[in-house]
Design a protein around this motif. Structure first.
Motif, PDB file in Angstrom:
ATOM      1  N   LYS A 146       0.841  -1.104   0.131  1.00 29.47           N
ATOM      2  CA  LYS A 146       0.001  -0.002   0.242  1.00 29.47           C
ATOM      3  C   LYS A 146       0.693   1.372  -0.008  1.00 29.47           C
ATOM      4  CE  LYS A 146      -3.910  -1.934   2.481  1.00 29.47           C
ATOM      5  NZ  LYS A 146      -4.671  -2.018   3.755  1.00 29.47           N
ATOM      6  N   MET A 147       1.919   1.451   0.829  1.00 25.12           N
ATOM      7  CA  MET A 147       2.665   2.315   0.851  1.00 25.12           C
ATOM      8  C   MET A 147       3.690   2.668  -0.427  1.00 25.12           C
ATOM      9  SD  MET A 147       4.104   2.127   4.703  1.00 25.12           S
ATOM     10  CE  MET A 147       4.903   3.939   4.842  1.00 25.12           C
ATOM     11  N   ALA A 148       3.968   1.404  -1.272  1.00 22.51           N
ATOM     12  CA  ALA A 148       4.586   1.621  -2.273  1.00 22.51           C
ATOM     13  C   ALA A 148       3.741   2.305  -3.724  1.00 22.51           C
ATOM     14  CB  ALA A 148       4.982   0.026  -2.828  1.00 22.51           C
ATOM     15  N   VAL A 149       2.454   1.957  -3.336  1.00 18.77           N
ATOM     16  CA  VAL A 149       1.409   2.617  -4.552  1.00 18.77           C
ATOM     17  C   VAL A 149       1.515   4.050  -4.133  1.00 18.77           C
ATOM     18  CG1 VAL A 149      -0.941   2.858  -4.908  1.00 18.77           C
ATOM     19  CG2 VAL A 149      -0.148   0.354  -4.717  1.00 18.77           C
ATOM     20  N   GLN A 150       1.384   4.187  -3.021  1.00 23.81           N
ATOM     21  CA  GLN A 150       1.389   5.956  -2.545  1.00 23.81           C
ATOM     22  C   GLN A 150       2.677   6.381  -2.898  1.00 23.81           C
ATOM     23  OE1 GLN A 150      -0.361   6.399   1.361  1.00 23.81           O
ATOM     24  NE2 GLN A 150      -2.155   4.919   0.943  1.00 23.81           N
ATOM     25  N   ILE A 151       3.702   5.774  -2.615  1.00 27.35           N
ATOM     26  CA  ILE A 151       5.254   6.528  -2.977  1.00 27.35           C
ATOM     27  C   ILE A 151       5.181   6.441  -4.585  1.00 27.35           C
ATOM     28  CG2 ILE A 151       7.623   6.083  -2.866  1.00 27.35           C
ATOM     29  CD1 ILE A 151       7.042   4.695  -0.342  1.00 27.35           C
ATOM     30  N   ALA A 152       4.861   5.557  -5.189  1.00 21.03           N
ATOM     31  CA  ALA A 152       5.015   5.749  -6.739  1.00 21.03           C
ATOM     32  C   ALA A 152       4.130   6.908  -7.347  1.00 21.03           C
ATOM     33  CB  ALA A 152       4.201   4.513  -7.463  1.00 21.03           C
ATOM     34  N   LYS A 153       3.045   7.225  -6.609  1.00 21.80           N
ATOM     35  CA  LYS A 153       2.028   8.373  -6.961  1.00 21.80           C
ATOM     36  C   LYS A 153       2.962   9.675  -6.591  1.00 21.80           C
ATOM     37  CE  LYS A 153      -1.472   8.364  -8.803  1.00 21.80           C
ATOM     38  NZ  LYS A 153      -1.703   8.586 -10.137  1.00 21.80           N
ATOM     39  N   HIS A 154       3.210   9.568  -5.431  1.00 20.82           N
ATOM     40  CA  HIS A 154       4.086  11.079  -5.051  1.00 20.82           C
ATOM     41  C   HIS A 154       5.048  11.106  -5.602  1.00 20.82           C
ATOM     42  CE1 HIS A 154       5.750  13.687  -1.838  1.00 20.82           C
ATOM     43  NE2 HIS A 154       6.974  12.914  -1.897  1.00 20.82           N
ATOM     44  N   LEU A 155       5.817  10.083  -6.212  1.00 13.98           N
ATOM     45  CA  LEU A 155       7.005  10.392  -7.220  1.00 13.98           C
ATOM     46  C   LEU A 155       6.725  10.902  -8.645  1.00 13.98           C
ATOM     47  CD1 LEU A 155       9.361   7.624  -5.833  1.00 13.98           C
ATOM     48  CD2 LEU A 155       9.733  10.128  -5.253  1.00 13.98           C
ATOM     49  N   GLY A 156       5.356  10.644  -8.763  1.00 13.72           N
ATOM     50  CA  GLY A 156       4.899  11.448 -10.241  1.00 13.72           C
ATOM     51  C   GLY A 156       4.683  10.205 -11.052  1.00 13.72           C
ATOM     52  N   ALA A 157       4.361   8.984 -10.822  1.00 13.27           N
ATOM     53  CA  ALA A 157       3.960   8.054 -11.459  1.00 13.27           C
ATOM     54  C   ALA A 157       2.718   8.218 -12.315  1.00 13.27           C
ATOM     55  CB  ALA A 157       4.041   6.444 -11.071  1.00 13.27           C
TER      56      ALA A 157
END
Length: 192
Positions: A146-157
């Motif tokens: 779940k955190m990886a999904v949010q981190i990817a979005k945060h990084l601009g994916a």
């Protein structure tokens, strides 16, 4: 100070007195307010393969939250043996003490450090996400996923495809993404 002290590998730690840590050069002293009980912390205490080289006695625990001497609230990891996180005081290298966002309780912050590092490190050390990139997260319904999904979005994916076994957790992830069209994909029930 009082701490959870491992005196014998394979036996539960005991709550007892332990010498206070003194920071070495480049380290910070932390007054611990919460410590996480993680699988890694348990393995170091119970499994001889994970505790190779550990000198007894030692304070158990790997991650925690606390306050620096100036009052700054921090999360921390990877203490200097024999000092772990399950104590009144601990020490760690200054770069391994990081600020914790206000509004996140100490216990919750301590509990997500392990999953946070697991989620962040692949992005920080292996991947170079650029705006609009597509990212696939396998196991997205666990805490680290779940955190990886949010981190990817945060990084601009631009699009994050999340696969996992828990349909309710996938729905929650979909609801928390900023753009519904970029939300996680559902794993078909036949793929479970």
């Amino acid at each position: 100070m009082y701490a959870a002290v491992a005196r014998t590998i394979g036996q539960p730690p005991v709550y007892s007195e332990f010498p206070d840590p003194t920071p070495d050069e480049g380290e910070v002293l932390i007054k611990v307010t919460a410590a996480a009980l993680t699988n890694l912390g348990r393995l170091v205490t119970y499994d001889p393969d994970y505790s190779i080289g550990a000198e007894l006695p030692f304070v158990v625990g790997v991650e925690g939250v606390g306050r620096l001497e100036d009052g700054t609230r921090v999360g921390f990891a990877a203490q200097r043996p024999p000092y772990g996180s399950m104590a009144e005081l601990s020490v760690t290298l200054a770069p391994l003490a990081f600020p914790i966002a206000e509004g996140l309780g100490d216990s919750a912050a301590a509990a997500i450090i392990n999953a946070g590092f697991s989620s962040w490190l692949p992005f920080a050390s292996q991947l170079n996400i650029k705006a609009g990139d597509k990212v696939l997260v396998l196991g997205a319904t666990g805490v680290a996923g779940k955190m990886a999904v949010q981190i990817a979005k945060h990084l601009g994916a631009g699009r994050v495809v999340a696969l996992g076994r828990n349909p309710e957790a996938l729905e929650q992830l979909s609801a928390t993404t900023s753009a519904p069209s970029n939300g996680p994909s559902r794993t078909p029930s036949s793929a479970r």
